[in-house]
Design a protein around this motif. Structure first.
Motif, PDB file in Angstrom:
ATOM      1  N   ILE A  71     101.883  94.157  -9.545  1.00 24.00           N
ATOM      2  CA  ILE A  71     101.742  92.804  -9.009  1.00 24.00           C
ATOM      3  C   ILE A  71     102.210  91.821 -10.068  1.00 24.00           C
ATOM      4  O   ILE A  71     101.745  91.863 -11.205  1.00 24.00           O
ATOM      5  CB  ILE A  71     100.282  92.496  -8.623  1.00 24.00           C
ATOM      6  N   TYR A  72     103.140  90.923  -9.696  1.00 28.38           N
ATOM      7  CA  TYR A  72     103.705  89.984 -10.661  1.00 28.38           C
ATOM      8  C   TYR A  72     103.806  88.613 -10.010  1.00 28.38           C
ATOM      9  O   TYR A  72     104.424  88.453  -8.950  1.00 28.38           O
ATOM     10  CB  TYR A  72     105.096  90.470 -11.100  1.00 28.38           C
ATOM     11  N   SER A  73     103.182  87.636 -10.626  1.00 28.46           N
ATOM     12  CA  SER A  73     103.280  86.238 -10.169  1.00 28.46           C
ATOM     13  C   SER A  73     103.009  86.104  -8.671  1.00 28.46           C
ATOM     14  O   SER A  73     103.770  85.464  -7.936  1.00 28.46           O
ATOM     15  CB  SER A  73     104.661  85.659 -10.524  1.00 28.46           C
ATOM     16  N   SER A  74     101.923  86.700  -8.227  1.00 26.50           N
ATOM     17  CA  SER A  74     101.495  86.622  -6.830  1.00 26.50           C
ATOM     18  C   SER A  74      99.991  86.346  -6.837  1.00 26.50           C
ATOM     19  O   SER A  74      99.177  87.277  -6.794  1.00 26.50           O
ATOM     20  CB  SER A  74     101.820  87.920  -6.093  1.00 26.50           C
TER      21      SER A  74
ATOM     22  N   LEU B  82     107.155 106.788   3.927  1.00 32.74           N
ATOM     23  CA  LEU B  82     107.392 105.747   2.928  1.00 32.74           C
ATOM     24  C   LEU B  82     106.571 106.006   1.669  1.00 32.74           C
ATOM     25  O   LEU B  82     105.358 106.197   1.739  1.00 32.74           O
ATOM     26  CB  LEU B  82     107.034 104.374   3.498  1.00 32.74           C
ATOM     27  N   ARG B  83     107.240 106.009   0.514  1.00 31.18           N
ATOM     28  CA  ARG B  83     106.520 106.221  -0.752  1.00 31.18           C
ATOM     29  C   ARG B  83     106.710 105.067  -1.732  1.00 31.18           C
ATOM     30  O   ARG B  83     105.969 104.971  -2.702  1.00 31.18           O
ATOM     31  CB  ARG B  83     106.950 107.539  -1.404  1.00 31.18           C
ATOM     32  N   HIS B  84     107.693 104.188  -1.506  1.00 32.08           N
ATOM     33  CA  HIS B  84     107.904 103.052  -2.417  1.00 32.08           C
ATOM     34  C   HIS B  84     108.249 101.826  -1.586  1.00 32.08           C
ATOM     35  O   HIS B  84     109.264 101.795  -0.888  1.00 32.08           O
ATOM     36  CB  HIS B  84     109.044 103.362  -3.403  1.00 32.08           C
ATOM     37  N   LEU B  85     107.403 100.804  -1.680  1.00 31.51           N
ATOM     38  CA  LEU B  85     107.651  99.522  -1.022  1.00 31.51           C
ATOM     39  C   LEU B  85     107.693  98.433  -2.076  1.00 31.51           C
ATOM     40  O   LEU B  85     106.757  98.283  -2.867  1.00 31.51           O
ATOM     41  CB  LEU B  85     106.549  99.221  -0.008  1.00 31.51           C
ATOM     42  N   SER B  86     108.792  97.674  -2.109  1.00 28.78           N
ATOM     43  CA  SER B  86     108.946  96.585  -3.077  1.00 28.78           C
ATOM     44  C   SER B  86     109.279  95.298  -2.344  1.00 28.78           C
ATOM     45  O   SER B  86     110.234  95.244  -1.555  1.00 28.78           O
ATOM     46  CB  SER B  86     110.060  96.913  -4.083  1.00 28.78           C
ATOM     47  N   ILE B  87     108.485  94.254  -2.613  1.00 22.35           N
ATOM     48  CA  ILE B  87     108.716  92.929  -2.032  1.00 22.35           C
ATOM     49  C   ILE B  87     108.798  91.952  -3.186  1.00 22.35           C
ATOM     50  O   ILE B  87     107.812  91.714  -3.887  1.00 22.35           O
ATOM     51  CB  ILE B  87     107.586  92.541  -1.068  1.00 22.35           C
ATOM     52  N   ASP B  88     109.980  91.394  -3.405  1.00 24.02           N
ATOM     53  CA  ASP B  88     110.247  90.616  -4.619  1.00 24.02           C
ATOM     54  C   ASP B  88     110.910  89.290  -4.245  1.00 24.02           C
ATOM     55  O   ASP B  88     111.897  89.273  -3.508  1.00 24.02           O
ATOM     56  CB  ASP B  88     111.165  91.433  -5.531  1.00 24.02           C
ATOM     57  N   ARG B  89     110.330  88.212  -4.731  1.00 27.49           N
ATOM     58  CA  ARG B  89     110.887  86.865  -4.506  1.00 27.49           C
ATOM     59  C   ARG B  89     110.989  86.534  -3.023  1.00 27.49           C
ATOM     60  O   ARG B  89     112.038  86.174  -2.504  1.00 27.49           O
ATOM     61  CB  ARG B  89     112.254  86.726  -5.200  1.00 27.49           C
ATOM     62  N   CYS B  90     109.851  86.668  -2.366  1.00 31.22           N
ATOM     63  CA  CYS B  90     109.716  86.285  -0.961  1.00 31.22           C
ATOM     64  C   CYS B  90     108.604  85.228  -0.905  1.00 31.22           C
ATOM     65  O   CYS B  90     107.451  85.541  -0.543  1.00 31.22           O
ATOM     66  CB  CYS B  90     109.384  87.496  -0.097  1.00 31.22           C
ATOM     67  N   PRO B  91     108.894  83.991  -1.283  1.00 35.47           N
ATOM     68  CA  PRO B  91     107.851  82.993  -1.565  1.00 35.47           C
ATOM     69  C   PRO B  91     107.075  82.508  -0.354  1.00 35.47           C
ATOM     70  O   PRO B  91     106.002  81.932  -0.507  1.00 35.47           O
ATOM     71  CB  PRO B  91     108.640  81.840  -2.200  1.00 35.47           C
ATOM     72  N   LYS B  92     107.587  82.740   0.873  1.00 38.17           N
ATOM     73  CA  LYS B  92     106.891  82.226   2.057  1.00 38.17           C
ATOM     74  C   LYS B  92     106.200  83.314   2.867  1.00 38.17           C
ATOM     75  O   LYS B  92     105.490  82.995   3.833  1.00 38.17           O
ATOM     76  CB  LYS B  92     107.890  81.477   2.952  1.00 38.17           C
ATOM     77  N   LEU B  93     106.367  84.562   2.488  1.00 39.61           N
ATOM     78  CA  LEU B  93     105.723  85.648   3.231  1.00 39.61           C
ATOM     79  C   LEU B  93     104.209  85.539   3.089  1.00 39.61           C
ATOM     80  O   LEU B  93     103.686  85.394   1.986  1.00 39.61           O
ATOM     81  CB  LEU B  93     106.211  87.006   2.704  1.00 39.61           C
ATOM     82  N   LYS B  94     103.509  85.649   4.231  1.00 41.19           N
ATOM     83  CA  LYS B  94     102.070  85.362   4.222  1.00 41.19           C
ATOM     84  C   LYS B  94     101.188  86.603   4.280  1.00 41.19           C
ATOM     85  O   LYS B  94     100.049  86.569   3.817  1.00 41.19           O
ATOM     86  CB  LYS B  94     101.733  84.440   5.397  1.00 41.19           C
ATOM     87  N   GLY B  95     101.664  87.681   4.881  1.00 40.44           N
ATOM     88  CA  GLY B  95     100.789  88.834   5.020  1.00 40.44           C
ATOM     89  C   GLY B  95     101.553  90.131   5.197  1.00 40.44           C
ATOM     90  O   GLY B  95     102.742  90.137   5.528  1.00 40.44           O
ATOM     91  N   LEU B  96     100.847  91.242   4.973  1.00 40.16           N
ATOM     92  CA  LEU B  96     101.408  92.574   5.164  1.00 40.16           C
ATOM     93  C   LEU B  96     100.484  93.377   6.053  1.00 40.16           C
ATOM     94  O   LEU B  96      99.260  93.279   5.959  1.00 40.16           O
ATOM     95  CB  LEU B  96     101.555  93.315   3.828  1.00 40.16           C
TER      96      LEU B  96
ATOM     97  N   HIS C 171     106.275  91.069  -6.253  1.00 41.44           N
ATOM     98  CA  HIS C 171     106.679  90.132  -7.306  1.00 41.44           C
ATOM     99  C   HIS C 171     107.013  88.767  -6.696  1.00 41.44           C
ATOM    100  O   HIS C 171     107.710  88.687  -5.680  1.00 41.44           O
ATOM    101  CB  HIS C 171     107.921  90.645  -8.039  1.00 41.44           C
ATOM    102  N   TYR C 172     106.516  87.703  -7.317  1.00 37.57           N
ATOM    103  CA  TYR C 172     106.891  86.335  -6.945  1.00 37.57           C
ATOM    104  C   TYR C 172     106.715  86.086  -5.445  1.00 37.57           C
ATOM    105  O   TYR C 172     107.622  85.595  -4.766  1.00 37.57           O
ATOM    106  CB  TYR C 172     108.329  86.041  -7.353  1.00 37.57           C
ATOM    107  N   CYS C 173     105.556  86.429  -4.920  1.00 38.85           N
ATOM    108  CA  CYS C 173     105.226  86.128  -3.522  1.00 38.85           C
ATOM    109  C   CYS C 173     104.089  85.114  -3.535  1.00 38.85           C
ATOM    110  O   CYS C 173     102.905  85.490  -3.542  1.00 38.85           O
ATOM    111  CB  CYS C 173     104.846  87.412  -2.785  1.00 38.85           C
ATOM    112  N   ASP C 174     104.442  83.842  -3.554  1.00 40.67           N
ATOM    113  CA  ASP C 174     103.493  82.764  -3.817  1.00 40.67           C
ATOM    114  C   ASP C 174     102.421  82.609  -2.760  1.00 40.67           C
ATOM    115  O   ASP C 174     101.310  82.152  -3.048  1.00 40.67           O
ATOM    116  CB  ASP C 174     104.249  81.429  -3.960  1.00 40.67           C
ATOM    117  N   GLU C 175     102.732  82.956  -1.491  1.00 34.30           N
ATOM    118  CA  GLU C 175     101.784  82.718  -0.403  1.00 34.30           C
ATOM    119  C   GLU C 175     101.225  84.009   0.196  1.00 34.30           C
ATOM    120  O   GLU C 175     100.408  83.953   1.108  1.00 34.30           O
ATOM    121  CB  GLU C 175     102.460  81.890   0.696  1.00 34.30           C
ATOM    122  N   LEU C 176     101.648  85.140  -0.327  1.00 31.79           N
ATOM    123  CA  LEU C 176     101.185  86.409   0.225  1.00 31.79           C
ATOM    124  C   LEU C 176      99.713  86.621  -0.098  1.00 31.79           C
ATOM    125  O   LEU C 176      99.307  86.591  -1.259  1.00 31.79           O
ATOM    126  CB  LEU C 176     102.020  87.560  -0.335  1.00 31.79           C
TER     127      LEU C 176
END
Length: 460
Positions: free
Chosen positions: A198-201, A149-163, A176-181
């Motif tokens: 990182i955008y709006s997280s 894996l070389r590119h991971l994108s998580i966008d507009r997932c507002p309830k995701l808590k962790g990675l 992007h737009y991960c309010d609770e991450l």
């Protein structure tokens, strides 16, 4: 389409390389079992390399999507399959390099079912994108998954808590737009990371260890814990862009930085200072600072410490009143300013060997511009943007120019009585309604003043 029609399509015996299966976006399924059977009967041949499934109304995917019947499948795009409550074991697709999962509103958790029973899952996957997963909360990751894996994108997932830490080993990470991450600065093992977006997280932090490969950091409206950006911790950083970082106060540095090429600080209301001895970045070419109301001084000793600087943008920084006490680097070619005090300071900080050619001014509160002697003599291109109080141009201040651009100056009434200097061979006037009316061909009152100009754009 019913299951029999899908079967008659006989896709399995057709040599397809690319296949898109798209249901009507307004389609509401009254029989999920029928939808499942339709997709099952649309099984393509083993030659397929690129598959897209959009607006599928079933609750699950048939086995041919994941059991390696598609052994040559390289990319898989799944969008708006809103009734699927569980992802199938896509990790079994041995050749899959790109996987995009978009708008799966029924997914709450991703666990072991996503990976399959193989020892190594997603063994060829290079790009993984999750977008608009409204209810997604948890993601469990196998330690042996995603080896390439070389590119991971998580966008507009507002309830995701962790990675999982395993997922941070990519070369490019976009959140992007991960309010609770929540990702703390010490929990990120980013030893291979090269690009971080990182955008709006707000609860995602930048890493503070293992940053030897990070080349690009772009933060916009995130990282609320960031108060000081420690430049020394990112020795290979080429591009740093910090936007809407609400608590950022300063950049710290003790050692010269030999890779930084571009620096942007924008709409960071608490930002107030650069390193006290100046910014030590000999290869820095561009500085852009905008909307920093607390900043009073630009980096010190720019002429010495920033010899490669060629582009300087200082916009809406009301407390910054001088560009530099020691002078600007001679390589500066492009300057953008929104303060009349800084425009006056510009000529005072340039020496005879300056390369300055372009000046962009915007939001400057003046009625007449530019006064005679205000602009540096080396300047050949002037762009005036969004100056609502500007009413007239001063002929004598324009005499050395070859190019003039006027944009969004709604009260600019006319060209100078003398016309424009003959040196001007390029003129653009857009969204300046009063002036455009006077410059109409052939009856405009100012038309004869500009008819000779070779490159002329009016109102487009």
């Amino acid at each position: 389409m019913n299951p029999l029609d899908a079967l008659e399509a006989n896709l399995k015996n057709k040599h397809l390389v690319v296949l898109e299966l798209i249901w009507n976006s307004n389609h509401v399924s009254d029989d999920p079992g029928k939808e499942n059977k339709v997709l099952e009967n649309l099984q393509p041949s083993k030659h397929l390399e690129h598959l897209s499934i959009l607006n599928y109304g079933g609750t699950q995917f048939p086995s041919w999507v994941f059991d390696n019947s598609l052994s040559n499948l390289v990319s898989l795009w799944l969008a708006d399959c809103k009734y699927c409550l569980c992802l199938p074991p896509f990790g079994l697709l041995s050749s899959l390099r790109i996987l995009q999962i978009i708008g799966f509103d029924g997914i709450v958790s991703i666990g072991a079912e996503f990976y399959g029973a193989n020892r190594s899952s997603f063994k060829s996957l290079e790009i993984l994108v999750f977008y608009s997963m409204k209810e997604w909360e948890e993601w469990e990751c196998k330690t042996t998954s995603f080896p390439r894996l070389r590119h991971l994108s998580i966008d507009r997932c507002p309830k995701l808590k962790g990675l999982s830490e395993q997922l941070l080993h990519s070369k490019e990470l976009t959140i992007h737009y991960c309010d609770e991450l929540i990702i703390s600065e010490n929990s990120m093992d980013t030893s291979s990371l090269e690009i971080l977006n990182i955008y709006s997280s707000p609860f995602v932090s930048i890493p503070t260890t293992h940053n030897d490969f990070l080349e690009v950091i772009k933060i916009s409206g995130g990282c609320d814990s960031l108060t000081i950006f420690p430049l020394d911790l990112f020795p290979k950083l080429r591009l740093l862009k910090l936007q809407r970082c609400q608590n950022l106060r300063r950049i710290s540095q003790e050692h010269p930085h030999d890779h930084l090429n571009e620096l942007t600080i924008e709409d960071c209301p608490q930002f107030e200072s650069f390193p006290s001895e100046g910014l030590l970045a000999p290869w820095l070419q561009k500085i852009a600072i905008q909307g920093t109301g607390n900043l009073k001084l630009l980096p010190k000793r720019m002429k010495i410490l920033l010899p490669s600087l060629n582009n300087l943008r200082i916009i809406d920084c009301p407390q910054v009143e001088i560009l530099s006490e020691e002078g600007l680097p001679t390589n500066v070619k492009y300057v953008s300013l929104s303060s009349l005090k800084l425009i006056v300071s510009l000529r005072e900080t340039l020496d005879a060997n300056t390369c300055l050619e372009w000046l962009f001014i915007e939001n400057v509160d003046v009625e007449s511009f530019p006064n005679e002697g205000l602009l540096p003599r080396s300047l050949t291109n002037l762009r005036i943007f969004n100056c609502p109080n500007l009413k007239k141009l001063d002929y004598k201040g324009l005499c050395n120019l070859s190019s003039l651009t006027l944009l969004h100056c709604h009260n600019l009434q006319c060209l100078p009585v003398e016309g424009l200097p003959k040196s001007i061979s390029s003129l653009t006037i857009q969204d300046c309604p009063l002036l455009q009316l006077r410059c109409q061909n052939p009856d405009g009152e100012d038309w004869l003043k500009i008819a000779h100009i070779k490159e002329l754009i009016i109102g487009e």
